[in-house]
Write a protein that holds these residues in place. Structure first.
Motif: not given
Length: 124
Positions: A60-67, A112-114
């Motif tokens: 989900l964090a990666d999907l957020h970063a992509l969005a 997100l990074w944490e």
């Protein structure tokens, strides 16, 4: 600062560039399979296993970063709200998502990074 301080700084800068490049490559791959990634999140959650919850939240964090990268935050927040609603009784999952999302904006970069770091540390 001596030479060793400069070398350490150069090493940190190189690692940061490498990590950023790896993240961009990961997001590029994710962009090609966005719909199946949301299904993967659902599948991981369906297992009801804590480790799979961690992996789902990392995805989900990666999907957020992509969005964010593509300027399509609404394409992330709407399905995320629906997912949270469908799984509202899974307190362990909700807690993990809350750790990554402390405020009204889903998955702010500092959290997100944490969360990604915590996930990778637990995976070792």
């Amino acid at each position: 600062m001596g030479r060793s301080g400069g070398a350490a700084g150069e090493l940190r800068a190189r690692r940061a560039r490498e990590e950023a490049a790896a993240r961009e490559a990961r997001l590029d791959g994710l962009a090609e399979r966005r719909d199946s990634a949301w299904q993967e999140v659902e599948d991981r959650i369906a297992t009801k296993l804590p480790g799979e919850y961690d992996r789902a939240v990392s995805l989900l964090a990666d999907l957020h970063a992509l969005a964010d990268r593509e300027g399509e935050r609404a394409a992330f927040t709407r399905p995320l709200r629906e997912l949270r609603e469908r799984h509202r009784r899974k307190s362990g999952l909700q807690r993990r998502m809350d750790e990554v999302r402390p405020g009204p904006v889903p998955f702010p970069e500092h959290r997100l990074w944490e969360a990604v770091v915590r996930f990778h540390e637990r995976s070792r």
